[in-house]
Design a protein around this motif. Structure first.
Motif, PDB file in Angstrom:
ATOM      1  N   ASP A 273     -42.571  42.480  -6.141  1.00 17.63           N
ATOM      2  CA  ASP A 273     -41.095  42.015  -6.100  1.00 17.63           C
ATOM      3  C   ASP A 273     -40.597  42.542  -4.840  1.00 17.63           C
ATOM      4  O   ASP A 273     -40.117  43.536  -4.652  1.00 17.63           O
ATOM      5  CB  ASP A 273     -40.321  42.443  -7.271  1.00 17.63           C
ATOM      6  CG  ASP A 273     -38.995  41.883  -7.267  1.00 17.63           C
ATOM      7  OD1 ASP A 273     -38.836  40.945  -6.803  1.00 17.63           O
ATOM      8  OD2 ASP A 273     -38.292  41.948  -8.630  1.00 17.63           O
TER       9      ASP A 273
ATOM     10  N   GLY B 153     -43.871  34.785  -8.388  1.00 15.96           N
ATOM     11  CA  GLY B 153     -42.433  34.068  -8.453  1.00 15.96           C
ATOM     12  C   GLY B 153     -42.087  33.888  -6.967  1.00 15.96           C
ATOM     13  O   GLY B 153     -42.702  34.061  -6.016  1.00 15.96           O
TER      14      GLY B 153
ATOM     15  N   ASN C 231     -50.122  34.821 -13.990  1.00 16.81           N
ATOM     16  CA  ASN C 231     -48.848  34.702 -13.450  1.00 16.81           C
ATOM     17  C   ASN C 231     -48.034  35.740 -13.641  1.00 16.81           C
ATOM     18  O   ASN C 231     -48.277  36.646 -14.557  1.00 16.81           O
ATOM     19  CB  ASN C 231     -48.117  33.369 -13.643  1.00 16.81           C
ATOM     20  CG  ASN C 231     -48.170  33.379 -15.126  1.00 16.81           C
ATOM     21  OD1 ASN C 231     -47.165  33.941 -15.683  1.00 16.81           O
ATOM     22  ND2 ASN C 231     -48.913  32.355 -15.788  1.00 16.81           N
ATOM     23  N   SER C 232     -46.918  36.038 -12.710  1.00 14.86           N
ATOM     24  CA  SER C 232     -46.251  37.187 -12.787  1.00 14.86           C
ATOM     25  C   SER C 232     -45.094  37.069 -14.145  1.00 14.86           C
ATOM     26  O   SER C 232     -44.425  38.023 -14.418  1.00 14.86           O
ATOM     27  CB  SER C 232     -45.263  37.365 -11.670  1.00 14.86           C
ATOM     28  OG  SER C 232     -44.428  36.209 -11.320  1.00 14.86           O
ATOM     29  N   GLN C 233     -45.094  35.659 -14.925  1.00 17.91           N
ATOM     30  CA  GLN C 233     -44.075  35.726 -16.131  1.00 17.91           C
ATOM     31  C   GLN C 233     -45.004  36.413 -17.086  1.00 17.91           C
ATOM     32  O   GLN C 233     -44.357  36.820 -18.071  1.00 17.91           O
ATOM     33  CB  GLN C 233     -43.823  34.202 -16.107  1.00 17.91           C
ATOM     34  CG  GLN C 233     -43.258  33.555 -15.346  1.00 17.91           C
ATOM     35  CD  GLN C 233     -42.784  32.110 -15.730  1.00 17.91           C
ATOM     36  OE1 GLN C 233     -43.499  31.920 -16.689  1.00 17.91           O
ATOM     37  NE2 GLN C 233     -42.044  31.439 -14.658  1.00 17.91           N
ATOM     38  N   GLY C 234     -46.218  36.653 -17.038  1.00 20.46           N
ATOM     39  CA  GLY C 234     -47.053  37.315 -18.315  1.00 20.46           C
ATOM     40  C   GLY C 234     -47.053  38.724 -17.995  1.00 20.46           C
ATOM     41  O   GLY C 234     -46.576  39.283 -18.853  1.00 20.46           O
ATOM     42  N   GLN C 235     -47.383  39.273 -17.032  1.00 16.80           N
ATOM     43  CA  GLN C 235     -47.642  40.710 -16.894  1.00 16.80           C
ATOM     44  C   GLN C 235     -47.744  41.115 -15.165  1.00 16.80           C
ATOM     45  O   GLN C 235     -48.090  39.952 -14.510  1.00 16.80           O
ATOM     46  CB  GLN C 235     -48.932  41.181 -17.585  1.00 16.80           C
ATOM     47  CG  GLN C 235     -50.193  40.833 -16.995  1.00 16.80           C
ATOM     48  CD  GLN C 235     -51.404  41.287 -17.602  1.00 16.80           C
ATOM     49  OE1 GLN C 235     -51.270  42.055 -18.625  1.00 16.80           O
ATOM     50  NE2 GLN C 235     -52.424  41.041 -17.084  1.00 16.80           N
ATOM     51  N   ARG C 236     -47.123  42.089 -14.941  1.00 20.12           N
ATOM     52  CA  ARG C 236     -46.790  42.403 -13.432  1.00 20.12           C
ATOM     53  C   ARG C 236     -48.205  42.680 -12.692  1.00 20.12           C
ATOM     54  O   ARG C 236     -48.267  42.752 -11.586  1.00 20.12           O
ATOM     55  CB  ARG C 236     -45.736  43.534 -13.486  1.00 20.12           C
ATOM     56  CG  ARG C 236     -44.599  43.405 -13.950  1.00 20.12           C
ATOM     57  CD  ARG C 236     -43.761  42.140 -13.247  1.00 20.12           C
ATOM     58  NE  ARG C 236     -43.673  42.341 -11.900  1.00 20.12           N
ATOM     59  CZ  ARG C 236     -43.129  41.341 -11.202  1.00 20.12           C
ATOM     60  NH1 ARG C 236     -43.060  40.115 -11.371  1.00 20.12           N
ATOM     61  NH2 ARG C 236     -43.205  41.717  -9.809  1.00 20.12           N
TER      62      ARG C 236
ATOM     63  N   GLU D 185     -41.681  36.931  -4.696  1.00 19.27           N
ATOM     64  CA  GLU D 185     -42.669  37.886  -5.041  1.00 19.27           C
ATOM     65  C   GLU D 185     -43.905  37.468  -4.010  1.00 19.27           C
ATOM     66  O   GLU D 185     -44.133  36.450  -3.722  1.00 19.27           O
ATOM     67  CB  GLU D 185     -43.335  38.009  -6.312  1.00 19.27           C
ATOM     68  CG  GLU D 185     -42.230  38.418  -7.343  1.00 19.27           C
ATOM     69  CD  GLU D 185     -42.581  38.270  -8.930  1.00 19.27           C
ATOM     70  OE1 GLU D 185     -42.055  39.009  -9.924  1.00 19.27           O
ATOM     71  OE2 GLU D 185     -43.656  37.459  -9.062  1.00 19.27           O
TER      72      GLU D 185
END
Length: 966
Positions: free
Chosen positions: A523, A409, A380-385, A412
């Motif tokens: 994003d 997200g 998921n984007s909360q960990g790494q892009r 995104e």
């Protein structure tokens, strides 16, 4: 093998009684080799003897078939390699073998008798050979001594038509014929490896016949070999080969793999009859249960671990069998009973040899499936892009499905592109009946078996080797060969998630998929509102709660996403009574652009001067219609040194421009982040000092600039527009500023209207120090006059004065036309240095460049200021106001006060009249005698003085007194 010797015979020879020496294999071979026949005594037998030999020699031994009267029959042959000239290893070649019947490989397979081989210092193995041999059968010892034991319990005769391959034929008189040799260990490179790269064959485990332990094969040349490789392996074997990697780098997982690329180094017997076709393929699974000779690979260190493969046969390379961890267990099984048989006399290598490799993968990588867990991954984007998705680097079982869920997200999307993708078929394995590997890509979080509409979200499905997904192979190419990856070369979700699934219907044994894909959470959020009729990243800002703004982070707007250039315009517009405060927190515009602070103008400028073709962040506003003022040009702004400014009007624009990008550039190379605030403007500024008030025009004028309490309008910019497209001459109180000569905290910057950088920067000064500023293009006009008597050169001189600006450019330099800047000027006061400073200006012009002028009478510049070499309009000449810096336009020489004759007569007449009046009053007073002679004389003197004054010319000053208003 026969020689005469007067000394003792060697250990490899039989001593005849007549002192001859014959090789041991000639004893009791049915031929008289000794002259005295002592090598063929009555009732002799080659059995129950020990044989030696020299290296390089080949010896032959033959054991006859026993008779029924001697049963049960036992024969033991011992071969010893005693070292040095007598070798270190023993080689046995079975040329003929016929011993009883062969019935079964697993149970009671040799009812009539058998052959058994025992080696020194190794446990006795209960494995037997019987029946009739066929083909080339070679046995290599692991130790220095071999004991071959023959036991015959029954002699049965069969006819040639019977199918039993292990029965005695009536014409068979030889039970065993073999050749033997003695070898040096250093020459056995196929088993032990070359001297420069010796093979590590593992550590023998105690109390076992063939169990081995291998550790840390990443630093060793590990070779897993069948017993007695490269010869026949003994029967009734169960060998365990445990491979373990104990040294693992931090954050990594060790994956142990075995393979063999040489098809001649693997052969596990799979049948009792010759192969009719020479197919290069291994047998797997139940196909190896005919002889029950097979090799099993376990994904772990016990036999309870999942089975990676069970195989036999040979003649083909073995693809990698990769464990999912640092341990692998190999089990080699050989049935108890067999007869010496190989399927081809051309095959010289028996058993197998496998190479060992160790691969280290990231612990969090998708190439590793943790033992005991499902092949499912989630990012998921909360960990790494961004990250990488790759197929499992180790072997997988049939009906395994690996799932990768990429969750972004709410603002995104997911971008996925493959760097490489290929189907790898294992030709040595049987082909599956259907697609063994199927890759599916879904738009959204489509979990298989749960989402019934997953087929509607399918982006692609790939099964056959000739159908591949889109691949961006040039993304990571070196240097100039790098290429961008556009959306049509990759997969972009329309939702905030994407799902990949790879199903291995037959496991990875027949084939596997190798791919490496990169995912990125894009994003798509942009601050502000879309600008009507603007570009994809043009935004408009008003009063918003967040009051933040930044450059786009959408990779598809940059070079790495396939774009070549980027230009975003951010417009900040508030109410007319408000102003905008901008603060750039940090920015980066590549290596070609750096921010330079000019102390001479107290401005931030770009190192390339704002030239087109370079990346830059430009902040502009429009205080007057179609007149842009560039407030700053920025490149790199660090976190510790923010940039701030307040707008002059209620609207300001920031332009983020990158004219060229390479395929590797993205939002990490070009970006900015900032914040804005809305300020209330004073009523004095919005009402009494609007853009109309600050726009000055006409032939001349003056104004004040400065900072401090009082007139707030003095700190706002002014626009001066000259009449009739003339140039502007400006006189500013102060001196020209450089980087080091001005210590006050303010500057007076003068721009050409629409210009990016000041044409002059003045350090304000309260003393009588002035700086002269001219409009743009003034220096391009040459001031040159030539007077000649020839009046035929120019007929209409007056028309030259009204020639348009375009005509001037065309006549001045036809070879290189110039791009003209505006002649209007913008004056800006920068800083907070308190004070008021007067600025005066007039409209001036210069004549066209002419090779000759007719005469002084035809002077095209009759009203000129010599100190600035400029021409004034006629109506400004002698108008009572000084316009030239020296005041020469209002001086006596300019206006002709002394040279005009009527004025002299007028003055003389006035003097005469005053004299007559004085004489008249003198006579009257004298007649009346009212006053004394002293009073009459004083009165007469005062009258004369009052009638003799002239007009003074000492007041011809350029600047009026302070209480005088222009």
């Amino acid at each position: 093998g026969v020689r005469a010797s007067w000394a003792a015979c060697t250990v490899a020879e039989f001593p005849c009684r007549n002192k001859q020496c014959v090789s041991l294999d000639r004893y009791c071979d049915g031929h008289h080799d000794c002259v005295d026949h002592s090598d063929e005594p009555a009732g002799c037998t080659p059995c129950n003897r020990t044989y030696y030999g020299r290296m390089g020699a080949t010896y032959t031994l033959q054991v006859p078939r026993p008779h029924e009267g001697t049963l049960p029959h036992f024969c033991q042959l011992t071969f010893i390699a005693s070292g040095d000239l007598y070798g270190d290893l023993v080689q046995l070649g079975i040329e003929k073998f016929s011993l009883g019947r062969f019935v079964s490989h697993t149970s009671a397979g040799c009812p009539d008798g058998h052959m058994q081989i025992e080696e020194l210092s190794r446990p006795l193995n209960a494995g037997f050979w019987c029946g009739t041999s066929w083909g080339h059968n070679v046995y290599y010892s692991e130790t220095t001594a071999i004991t071959l034991m023959l036991r015959v319990f029954n002699v049965s005769n069969t006819t040639p038509g019977m199918t039993n391959p292990g029965s005695f034929l009536q014409q068979d008189t030889v039970m065993l014929r073999l050749s033997y040799r003695f070898l040096r260990k250093e020459r056995a490179v196929l088993r032990y490896g070359a001297p420069y790269s010796p093979s590590y064959r593992g550590e023998d485990l105690p109390n076992s016949f063939c169990d081995k332990y291998f550790e840390n094969c990443d630093k060793k040349n590990c070779k897993i070999q069948s017993p007695n490789f490269p010869g026949m392996y003994p029967r009734n074997l169960t060998c365990y080969y445990h491979i373990r990697q104990t040294r693992v780098p931090d954050g990594k997982v060790a994956l142990v793999a075995v393979f063999q690329r040489n098809p001649h180094l693997i052969y596990i017997k799979d049948r009792n009859a010759p192969h009719l076709s020479r197919e290069r393929r291994l047998e797997v699974g139940n196909s190896c249960h005919i002889l029950h000779d097979y090799l099993v690979a376990y994904d772990g260190n016990t036999t309870r671990a999942p089975v990676l493969a069970k195989l036999c046969k040979g003649g083909a390379p073995l693809s990698e069998l990769v464990a999912s961890g640092p341990d692998m267990l190999l089990l080699f099984h050989a049935s108890p009973f067999d007869f010496p048989f190989q399927d081809s006399p051309r095959r010289r290598t028996f058993g197998f040899e496998l190479d060992v490799a160790v691969e280290f993968v990231d612990r969090e990588s998708t190439a590793y499936v943790r033992r005991g867990s499902e092949c499912e991954y989630e990012a998921n984007s909360q960990g790494q892009r961004s990250g990488y998705v790759q197929a499992s680097a180790h072997s997988l079982l049939p009906n395994t499905t690996c799932i990768w869920r990429l969750l972004a997200g709410t603002t995104e999307i997911v971008w996925l592109y493959f760097l490489h993708y290929r189907h790898v078929a294992h030709p040595e394995m049987p082909k599956p009946a259907q697609c063994s590997n199927t890759l599916s890509i879904y738009n959204g979080d489509a979990v298989l078996g749960v989402d019934t509409n997953s087929s509607n979200l399918l982006l692609g499905r790939f099964c056959k080797p000739d159908k591949l997904p889109r691949v961006c192979s040039g993304v990571h190419a070196p240097g100039p060969y790098s290429a961008p990856c556009s959306p049509h070369e990759s997969y972009v979700s329309t939702m905030s998630s994407m799902t990949l699934s790879l199903r291995y219907a037959a496991g990875t044994a027949p084939s596997h998929v190798e791919f490496l894909a990169r995912y990125e959470f894009v994003d798509t959020r942009q601050w502000g509102d879309p600008t009507p009729d603007g570009g994809p990243c043009d935004r408009t800002f008003s009063v918003r709660p967040d009051r933040l703004f930044a450059s786009p982070r959408d990779v598809f707007m940059f070079g790495r996403g396939g774009a070549n250039r980027l230009r975003c315009v951010y417009t900040f517009q508030v109410a007319p009574y408000q102003r905008v405060s901008l603060r750039i927190l940090r920015s980066k515009m590549g290596p070609e652009c750096t921010t330079v602070y000019r102390n001479s103008s107290r401005r931030h400028e770009c190192s390339h001067g704002g030239e087109p073709g370079y990346p830059a962040i430009k902040i502009k506003e429009e205080p007057w219609l179609s007149v842009l003022v560039e407030r700053a040009c920025l490149c790199n702004v660090s976190n510790g040194r923010h940039f701030s400014l307040v707008s002059y009007t209620n609207m300001i624009q920031l332009t983020f421009s990158v004219p060229y990008m390479s395929p590797t550039n993205d939002y990490n190379d070009y970006y900015f982040e900032g914040e804005y605030a809305v300020l209330e403007a004073p009523l004095e500024v919005t009402d009494g000092c609007n853009e109309t008030t600050r726009h000055l025009s006409g032939r001349y004028g003056n104004f004040t600039v400065g900072a401090g309490r009082g007139d707030l309008c003095a700190s706002l910019p002014r626009l001066i527009t000259a009449a009739d497209t003339s140039f502007i001459f400006m006189r500013v109180r102060g001196f020209s500023a450089t980087e080091t000569n001005c210590q006050v905290a303010s500057r007076i910057n003068v721009y050409a209207a629409g210009g990016a950088t000041p044409i002059a920067s003045i350090c304000p000064e309260r003393r009588d120090v002035y700086t002269h500023v001219f409009s743009s293009g003034w220096e391009d006009f040459e001031f040159q006059f030539q007077y000649e008597e020839d009046t035929s050169l120019y007929q209409n001189t007056s028309t030259l004065l009204t020639t348009s600006l375009a005509t001037y450019i065309e006549d001045y330099d036809q070879s290189e036309p110039k791009r003209l800047e505006s002649r209007d000027l913008v004056v800006e006061y920068v800083g907070n240095y308190s004070g008021r400073f007067l600025v005066t200006w007039i409209g001036i012009w210069r004549p066209l460049k002419m090779p000759l002028l007719v005469s002084k009478a035809a002077d095209p510049c009759p009203h000129r200021c010599p100190d600035i070499a400029a021409c004034l309009p006629k109506d400004l000449w002698c108008d009572g106001v000084s316009h030239c810096p020296s005041g020469s336009d209002e001086g006596a020489a300019a206006c002709g006060l002394l040279a005009t004759l009527p004025w002299v007569y007028l003055v003389a007449a006035g003097v005469l009249m005053l004299s007559l009046i004085s004489l008249f009053f003198a006579v009257v007073i004298h007649r009346l005698q009212a006053r004394t002679q002293k009073v009459v004389v004083a009165a007469a003197t005062a009258a004369v003085n009052n009638g003799t004054g002239l007009k003074s010319t000492t007041q011809d000053l350029l600047l009026p007194p302070e209480n005088d208003t222009w």
